[in-house]
Design a protein around this motif. Sequence first.
Motif, PDB file in Angstrom:
ATOM      1  N   TYR A  71       0.825  -1.200   0.000  1.00 54.76           N
ATOM      2  CA  TYR A  71       0.000   0.000   0.000  1.00 54.76           C
ATOM      3  C   TYR A  71       0.863   1.255   0.000  1.00 54.76           C
ATOM      4  O   TYR A  71       1.925   1.290   0.600  1.00 54.76           O
ATOM      5  CB  TYR A  71      -0.947   0.010   1.203  1.00 54.76           C
ATOM      6  CG  TYR A  71      -2.107  -0.923   1.017  1.00 54.76           C
ATOM      7  CD1 TYR A  71      -2.913  -0.820  -0.117  1.00 54.76           C
ATOM      8  CD2 TYR A  71      -2.390  -1.912   1.933  1.00 54.76           C
ATOM      9  CE1 TYR A  71      -3.965  -1.692  -0.314  1.00 54.76           C
ATOM     10  CE2 TYR A  71      -3.439  -2.778   1.750  1.00 54.76           C
ATOM     11  CZ  TYR A  71      -4.232  -2.668   0.619  1.00 54.76           C
ATOM     12  OH  TYR A  71      -5.261  -3.524   0.416  1.00 54.76           O
ATOM     13  N   ARG A  72       0.382   2.246  -0.696  1.00 55.56           N
ATOM     14  CA  ARG A  72       1.070   3.534  -0.845  1.00 55.56           C
ATOM     15  C   ARG A  72       2.379   3.412  -1.621  1.00 55.56           C
ATOM     16  O   ARG A  72       3.258   4.235  -1.496  1.00 55.56           O
ATOM     17  CB  ARG A  72       1.310   4.188   0.525  1.00 55.56           C
ATOM     18  CG  ARG A  72       0.086   4.960   0.994  1.00 55.56           C
ATOM     19  CD  ARG A  72       0.217   5.301   2.434  1.00 55.56           C
ATOM     20  NE  ARG A  72       0.440   4.093   3.231  1.00 55.56           N
ATOM     21  CZ  ARG A  72      -0.401   3.661   4.168  1.00 55.56           C
ATOM     22  NH1 ARG A  72      -1.468   4.342   4.442  1.00 55.56           N
ATOM     23  NH2 ARG A  72      -0.165   2.564   4.835  1.00 55.56           N
ATOM     24  N   ARG A  73       2.517   2.331  -2.401  1.00 59.97           N
ATOM     25  CA  ARG A  73       3.658   2.250  -3.316  1.00 59.97           C
ATOM     26  C   ARG A  73       3.107   1.873  -4.683  1.00 59.97           C
ATOM     27  O   ARG A  73       3.293   0.741  -5.145  1.00 59.97           O
ATOM     28  CB  ARG A  73       4.646   1.192  -2.835  1.00 59.97           C
ATOM     29  CG  ARG A  73       5.406   1.644  -1.582  1.00 59.97           C
ATOM     30  CD  ARG A  73       5.832   0.477  -0.748  1.00 59.97           C
ATOM     31  NE  ARG A  73       6.759  -0.440  -1.434  1.00 59.97           N
ATOM     32  CZ  ARG A  73       7.121  -1.611  -0.928  1.00 59.97           C
ATOM     33  NH1 ARG A  73       6.631  -2.015   0.225  1.00 59.97           N
ATOM     34  NH2 ARG A  73       7.954  -2.374  -1.590  1.00 59.97           N
TER      35      ARG A  73
ATOM     36  N   ARG B 121      -6.436   8.150   5.959  1.00 60.64           N
ATOM     37  CA  ARG B 121      -6.286   6.851   6.590  1.00 60.64           C
ATOM     38  C   ARG B 121      -5.997   6.969   8.098  1.00 60.64           C
ATOM     39  O   ARG B 121      -6.609   6.290   8.918  1.00 60.64           O
ATOM     40  CB  ARG B 121      -5.160   6.102   5.892  1.00 60.64           C
ATOM     41  CG  ARG B 121      -4.958   4.677   6.326  1.00 60.64           C
ATOM     42  CD  ARG B 121      -3.947   4.010   5.417  1.00 60.64           C
ATOM     43  NE  ARG B 121      -4.458   3.959   4.038  1.00 60.64           N
ATOM     44  CZ  ARG B 121      -5.151   2.923   3.580  1.00 60.64           C
ATOM     45  NH1 ARG B 121      -5.389   1.901   4.349  1.00 60.64           N
ATOM     46  NH2 ARG B 121      -5.599   2.925   2.357  1.00 60.64           N
TER      47      ARG B 121
END
Lengths: 414, 307
Positions: free
Chosen positions: B105-107, B193
Amino acid sequence: MNKSLHVFGRRALSCGLSSLALALALPTGAYAADYPTAKVNTTGLAVTDTEVVVGQLHSATGTMAISETGSIQAERLAIDEINAAGGILGRKIKIIQEDGASDWPNFAEKSKKLLISDKVAAVFGCWTSASRKAVLPVFEKENGLLYYPTFYEGLEQSKNVFYTGQEATQQILAGLDWLVKEKKAKTFFLIGSDYIWPRTSNKIARKHIENVLKGTVVGEEYYPLGHTQFGSLINKIKLKKPDAIYAIVVGGSNVSFYKQLKAAGVTSAKQTLLTISVTEDEMLGIGGENVEGFYAAMKYFQSLDNPNNKEFVKKFKAKYGKDAVIGDVTQAAYLGPWLWKAAVEKAGSFDVDKVVAASPNIELKTAPEGYVKIHPNHHLWSKLRVGQALANGQFKVLYESDLIEPNPFPKGYQ
Amino acid sequence: MDSLSMSELWAIFVMQSFNGLSSFSVLLLMALGLAIIFGQMGVINMAHGEFLTIGAYTTFVLSEVSQRWMPWMQGSYFILAVVVSFFIAASVGLLVEHLMIRHLYRRPLDTLLATWGLSLIMQQVFRSVFGAKEVSATLPDWLMGSVQPTESIDIPINGLLVMGLTLLMTAGVFVGLFKTRWGVWVRATTQNRVMAGAAGINTRRIDKYTFALGCGLAGVAGAAFTTIGSTGPTSGSLYIVDTFLVVVFGGAESLVGTIASAFSIAQAQSTSEFFLTGSTAKVLTLLAVILILMLRPHGLFSIRVRR
C-alpha cells in the motif's frame, strides 16, 4: 502396446508406403547400408549411419500456441510413423524442438541455432507470415530447408521453403466462384483483422469479384486483432444487405464476431457467409452453434470421407485424445515430413540442394486430403473444398474443386 | 444509401444507438471494479483482466457441468454463474490482497509491477488448467436471440443482459459507497487513513474487502462477457488497456467520472466506427483521449483535494 496390433499397424503403414513408393518408382525398404553416410550427406548435416536430425520450430508458448499446437502434434505423428516404418534411407529421424514463443526475432534466432549449431537436415515450422518472414533470410543464407504448413497470402517463393498449405489464389478464387455459382451472390462485404494476411487476401478477393465475377464489393472493413465489439459493423452489414459476407477475422475476435452476428439476428438462414479463417480448431472456441450453417473454404476438413483421412483421424485421436480436432493447417503440417521423406528417397541424399532438385512433381497419394503434388514453384497442387459448419464443430463438405495449380504471384491480382 | 426508406434509416439509428449503449455498458462493467481499487485504494491492479478471466472460466465450467450432469439446469445456469463468478473472483482477490497487496500500500509503482507479475502467473495457471485453446460456454438459447420490436430492428438479448448487469452493479456500488456505513468507512479511509484509524475504523479490514469487491465485480464482468466474447488464458489482457483508459480518462477518484468516461469513449468509438472503418475509429478515439488528457491531466472529473 499390443504387439500384434503394432505389427498390423506397421503392415498397414508399409502397405501405404509401398503404394507411395510405387508411384515414385522407388525400391521399398531402404537400408542404411545401401546408402553410406559419406554419399548421402556431403554438406556436413547432422546425419549418421543410424540417425538423421530434423528441427521443429513452432510457438509452444505465447499467443500463437493455441494454433501451433496442432501443427507440432501432426508433425510428430508423421515422424513417428516414418520411424516406425524404418525411417528415411534406413535412418531414424530425431527431432530437436525449439520454441519460437510467438516472438518473431526469437524465431530467427532459433532457426539460426537449428541450422548452424544443430546442422538439421530439414525444419518443420512457423505459422504466421511474420514468423516465416523472420526466418526466411536465415534459411536462404544458411541453405536450410523449411516446410511451412499455413495457408497464407502468397507473393512469396523461396528455394529453401516448401509451402504445404494453400496460397491465396487456391483458397480464394475457387471459394468465390462457388459463392457466385451456387448462391448467386452479386454483392459482397469483405471483413478482416487488420494485418497483412487478411488485407492481401481481401485485395485478391476484391479483384476477382470485380474483374472476373462482375460482382460488387459493397463494404470492406478491418478491425484490430483482439477486437470484441462488432455492433457497428453488423449494423453496416444490415444496411448494405450484401448477398454474401467474406470474413477473414482471426483468433479470439472470431468468437465475438460470430456470437454477436447470431445475437443480432444475422444467422445462416438469412445471410450467406464464407470464411477462410475458421477451421475446426477455431470452432472449438467459437462454439459450433454460433457458426452453424456458415461456409468455410479450405483444402481440408476433418470430416473428409476417404480412407487416407479416416486412418489419419483415427491415428491422431489415438495419440492425442478423442477430443482432439484436426484443422486445415494441422493436416498441412502432417504432409511436411512425408513430402521431405519422398524427396530425400528420390534424391538418394539428404543434401538440401539435391532434395530441392528432386522435389518438383513429387506426389503423395496417401495424404489425408487425398492427393497432392509439389509444383516447381514449391507450393502444392491441391483441391479446394467448401464446407458448411455444423453445430457439433465439424464441417459438412458440399463442394470439391479439381486440382488447382498454385500461383503465388497471380497476374492482375496484385 | 439513397435507396433506403425512412423506416430502414430509423431501424439503423435505433440499433446503432443500442450498440453505443452496449459498448458503454461493457466498458463500464470492466472499469467499475478497477475504479474502486485504483480510485479508492491507489492500487494499480494490472491483474484486473485476469480476475475477469476467472469469471469467464467459472461460467465455462458451470456450463460444462450443467451440460454433462445437470441438463435441467441448462436454461438457468447462467444466472448462477454470475453469482458464483463474483464470489470466486472476490475470494481470490481476498487471498491476493492478504499475500501480496497489503505489503505494498502507498507504493503504486510497486503494485503495478507486482500485479503485472501476478497477471502473468494467473495466465499460465489458466493455460495449465484449461489449455491454450480458447473455450466457449454453451449459452442457453434464450440468451442468444434478439428482441424484434419491428420487422427491421434487432436488439440482441446478450447486449441487454450486459446492460442490465451493469445497471445493477453500478447502482449497487453507489448505494454501497454513499448510503451505507461501510461506504462511509471506505471513503473516510481513502481520504485520510490515519484519521479514520484514529476514529476507530478498522482500515485493514476496509482495504481487504474493498479490494475483494473490486475483484468480484471483475468476475461478474467476465461472466457477462462470455455472452459476447472469447474465453482464453489471455482474454483478460484484451480488456485491460481499455479498462485503464476509461478509469484514467474519467479521473481516478471519481465514480461519476468513470461512468462519463465510459459513455463518451463508447459513443465516440461506436459512432466513428459506423462512418469510418474499425481501425481508424480506434485510432481517432485514442487520439481524442490523449488530447483531452493533455488539457485535463487528472481526467474528466477530478476531485479537488488538498495534498
